[in-house]
Design a protein around this motif. Structure first.
Motif, PDB file in Angstrom:
ATOM      1  N   VAL A 166      26.634  19.074  26.126  1.00  0.00           N
ATOM      2  CA  VAL A 166      27.570  20.154  25.806  1.00  0.00           C
ATOM      3  C   VAL A 166      27.071  21.465  26.391  1.00  0.00           C
ATOM      4  O   VAL A 166      27.842  22.241  26.969  1.00  0.00           O
ATOM      5  CB  VAL A 166      27.755  20.271  24.281  1.00  0.00           C
ATOM      6  N   VAL A 167      25.779  21.723  26.257  1.00  0.00           N
ATOM      7  CA  VAL A 167      25.209  22.960  26.782  1.00  0.00           C
ATOM      8  C   VAL A 167      25.371  23.033  28.295  1.00  0.00           C
ATOM      9  O   VAL A 167      25.789  24.063  28.841  1.00  0.00           O
ATOM     10  CB  VAL A 167      23.726  23.075  26.383  1.00  0.00           C
ATOM     11  N   GLU A 168      25.071  21.942  28.987  1.00  0.00           N
ATOM     12  CA  GLU A 168      25.174  21.978  30.455  1.00  0.00           C
ATOM     13  C   GLU A 168      26.611  22.225  30.892  1.00  0.00           C
ATOM     14  O   GLU A 168      26.870  23.004  31.812  1.00  0.00           O
ATOM     15  CB  GLU A 168      24.633  20.687  31.061  1.00  0.00           C
ATOM     16  N   GLU A 169      27.573  21.597  30.221  1.00  0.00           N
ATOM     17  CA  GLU A 169      28.972  21.823  30.581  1.00  0.00           C
ATOM     18  C   GLU A 169      29.393  23.252  30.279  1.00  0.00           C
ATOM     19  O   GLU A 169      30.126  23.882  31.057  1.00  0.00           O
ATOM     20  CB  GLU A 169      29.873  20.838  29.840  1.00  0.00           C
TER      21      GLU A 169
ATOM     22  N   LEU B 215      27.595  23.238  14.427  1.00  0.00           N
ATOM     23  CA  LEU B 215      27.282  22.045  15.201  1.00  0.00           C
ATOM     24  C   LEU B 215      28.421  21.035  15.179  1.00  0.00           C
ATOM     25  O   LEU B 215      28.743  20.430  16.203  1.00  0.00           O
ATOM     26  CB  LEU B 215      25.993  21.412  14.665  1.00  0.00           C
ATOM     27  N   ARG B 216      29.047  20.848  14.022  1.00  0.00           N
ATOM     28  CA  ARG B 216      30.105  19.842  13.920  1.00  0.00           C
ATOM     29  C   ARG B 216      31.332  20.201  14.749  1.00  0.00           C
ATOM     30  O   ARG B 216      32.169  19.343  15.027  1.00  0.00           O
ATOM     31  CB  ARG B 216      30.497  19.648  12.452  1.00  0.00           C
ATOM     32  N   ARG B 217      31.468  21.464  15.151  1.00  0.00           N
ATOM     33  CA  ARG B 217      32.615  21.903  15.956  1.00  0.00           C
ATOM     34  C   ARG B 217      32.193  22.305  17.365  1.00  0.00           C
ATOM     35  O   ARG B 217      32.992  22.856  18.118  1.00  0.00           O
ATOM     36  CB  ARG B 217      33.301  23.092  15.278  1.00  0.00           C
ATOM     37  N   LEU B 218      30.942  22.029  17.715  1.00  0.00           N
ATOM     38  CA  LEU B 218      30.425  22.466  19.001  1.00  0.00           C
ATOM     39  C   LEU B 218      31.095  21.719  20.146  1.00  0.00           C
ATOM     40  O   LEU B 218      31.155  20.491  20.170  1.00  0.00           O
ATOM     41  CB  LEU B 218      28.913  22.236  19.058  1.00  0.00           C
ATOM     42  N   SER B 219      31.606  22.483  21.088  1.00  0.00           N
ATOM     43  CA  SER B 219      32.153  21.930  22.328  1.00  0.00           C
ATOM     44  C   SER B 219      31.819  22.898  23.442  1.00  0.00           C
ATOM     45  O   SER B 219      31.518  24.086  23.197  1.00  0.00           O
ATOM     46  CB  SER B 219      33.668  21.741  22.237  1.00  0.00           C
ATOM     47  N   ALA B 220      31.887  22.419  24.666  1.00  0.00           N
ATOM     48  CA  ALA B 220      31.580  23.281  25.807  1.00  0.00           C
ATOM     49  C   ALA B 220      32.535  24.464  25.870  1.00  0.00           C
ATOM     50  O   ALA B 220      32.125  25.607  26.132  1.00  0.00           O
ATOM     51  CB  ALA B 220      31.645  22.466  27.100  1.00  0.00           C
ATOM     52  N   GLY B 221      33.811  24.220  25.590  1.00  0.00           N
ATOM     53  CA  GLY B 221      34.794  25.296  25.648  1.00  0.00           C
ATOM     54  C   GLY B 221      34.525  26.368  24.596  1.00  0.00           C
ATOM     55  O   GLY B 221      34.560  27.568  24.900  1.00  0.00           O
ATOM     56  N   ARG B 222      34.285  25.943  23.345  1.00  0.00           N
ATOM     57  CA  ARG B 222      34.030  26.916  22.273  1.00  0.00           C
ATOM     58  C   ARG B 222      32.765  27.725  22.556  1.00  0.00           C
ATOM     59  O   ARG B 222      32.718  28.938  22.328  1.00  0.00           O
ATOM     60  CB  ARG B 222      33.895  26.196  20.931  1.00  0.00           C
ATOM     61  N   LEU B 223      31.727  27.045  23.034  1.00  0.00           N
ATOM     62  CA  LEU B 223      30.474  27.744  23.286  1.00  0.00           C
ATOM     63  C   LEU B 223      30.638  28.761  24.417  1.00  0.00           C
ATOM     64  O   LEU B 223      30.196  29.915  24.300  1.00  0.00           O
ATOM     65  CB  LEU B 223      29.375  26.737  23.624  1.00  0.00           C
ATOM     66  N   ALA B 224      31.279  28.358  25.491  1.00  0.00           N
ATOM     67  CA  ALA B 224      31.485  29.280  26.619  1.00  0.00           C
ATOM     68  C   ALA B 224      32.351  30.470  26.212  1.00  0.00           C
ATOM     69  O   ALA B 224      32.069  31.623  26.573  1.00  0.00           O
ATOM     70  CB  ALA B 224      32.114  28.534  27.786  1.00  0.00           C
TER      71      ALA B 224
END
Length: 397
Positions: free
Chosen positions: A253-256, A347-356
């Motif tokens: 997820v982090v890399e994306e 963490l339970r809602r972590l996605s690449a889109g949300r993080l970015a």
């Protein structure tokens, strides 16, 4: 000259603040020993303090939730008790972290004074629920009584070995409920090592359990030359690191998410999750001192551990929080409430889109982060803690 023994269990973040407090006490003439895990010996010795090893170390291969920590420690509770008794054999005063309750029984047996020294707001209050339970207020009465019930529930895994330990110390039986009643009746002191600018003191917070301000880490060796060169070479980067937190799928997820940010200077701390990237414009580092690093970055992405949250707030840098477990959701919501960062990405809602998206939105919170940093800069939590040890310590002699 007073012999002070500090008992603390957990990860690095559960030891470094106590090493700072111990060094501050030693600078005023006390002898200080810290009893903790063998793997954390270095942090104690670097502070110039005596070290005593406790007979359990914690695995770093998966998340250390509160329940898992309790199970690991309960299995060795009697062994831990014997080691704490040995470490405190000549103690005049024991300072006990939240998992250091065995020291309370040792102090009773030896006649030493004892007091708590906590890094999380564990005091039962009507103002908010216990941080390890929920971040949603349950209402004043329910907040208070849930915290009292949770305090007792937290002792359940240790009740039987603690009773046996008291028997071996020659002490009469004392149930956890009776222990907390006695602590409250005797106004047993507790120091809270965080700032009232971050956790405003509720009206029902007892005066003998003060918030002193943060016990900041002592200056270390500084940043690695490789990281220093990277920071000197361009604009302040984004920092991303989750410390000792591990969870399946997080590295991908982090890399994306980093790929979605496009060309942007980024520092990734490898940490227990073994975060990495193939991008040439991203620097991957190991353990680096947050006190020196965070003031030189543009955004801090972290897991909302108490110490990392404090370091980001001190630096005046907006934070994106990804809480994993334990008290981390509490601190993540404090960052948001202080307008020092956007809403947490659990963490339970972590996605690449949300993080970015959260990283892109973080810059708008720079003024709020700067306001908190200005307030923290005016505090000297270590000096306040030393003064309170002197004052409150006398009350339990």
């Amino acid at each position: 000259m007073t012999q002070i023994v500090i008992i603390t269990l957990g990860t690095r973040g559960d030891v470094v603040p106590y090493a700072s407090l111990g060094a501050a006490l030693a600078a005023t003439g006390d002898r200080v020993r810290i009893a903790t895990h063998e793997s954390l010996r270095r942090h104690v010795l670097e502070a110039g303090l005596d070290f005593a090893a406790l007979p359990v170390d914690l695995p770093a291969d998966e998340p250390l939730t509160a329940s898992r920590l309790a199970r690991l420690l309960a299995a060795r509770w009697l062994d831990l008790g014997q080691a704490i008794a040995a470490a405190a054999r000549d103690a005049d005063l024991l300072l006990l972290a939240p998992m250091g309750w065995l020291g309370y029984h040792v102090a009773e047996a030896t006649g030493a004074a004892s007091m708590g020294a906590f890094l999380q707001p564990l005091e039962p209050t009507t103002a908010f629920p216990p941080p390890l339970v929920t971040t949603r207020s349950l209402g004043g009465w329910a907040n208070l009584h849930t915290a009292r019930a949770f305090r007792l529930l937290g002792q359940a895994p240790f009740a039987r070995p603690a009773a046996e330990f008291r028997r071996r110390l020659g002490l009469p039986p004392l149930t956890p409920a009776a222990m907390f009643r006695r602590m409250d009746r005797d106004r047993w002191p507790v120091l809270y090592g965080f700032s009232s600018h971050v956790v405003p003191a509720p009206a029902d917070w007892p005066a003998h359990r003060p918030m002193t301000g943060y016990w900041w880490p002592r200056p270390g060796a500084g940043l690695s030359p490789r990281l220093r060169d990277f920071l000197d070479a361009g604009e302040p980067p984004v920092f991303l690191g989750f410390g000792s937190m591990v969870a399946p799928g997080v590295p991908d997820v982090v890399e994306e998410a980093l790929a979605r940010l496009g060309p942007r200077r980024i520092v990734v701390q490898r940490g227990a999750a073994d975060l990495s990237t193939t991008r040439a414009d991203i620097l991957v580092v190991g353990d680096e001192p947050h006190a020196e690093l965070f003031p030189r970055v543009s955004v801090v992405v972290h897991h909302a551990g108490a110490g990392t949250t404090a370091a980001a707030l001190r630096a005046g840098v907006p934070a994106v929080t990804v809480p994993f477990t334990a008290d981390q959701p509490f601190w993540a919501h404090r960052v948001t409430d202080l307008r020092a960062g956007p809403a947490p990405v659990p963490l339970r809602r972590l996605s690449a889109g949300r993080l970015a998206e959260a990283i892109e939105a973080a810059d708008a919170y720079r003024p709020g982060a700067a306001r908190v940093a200005d307030r923290l800069a005016a505090e000297d939590g270590l000096a306040a803690a030393v003064e309170q040890v002197r004052r409150l310590g006398r009350s339990v002699q």
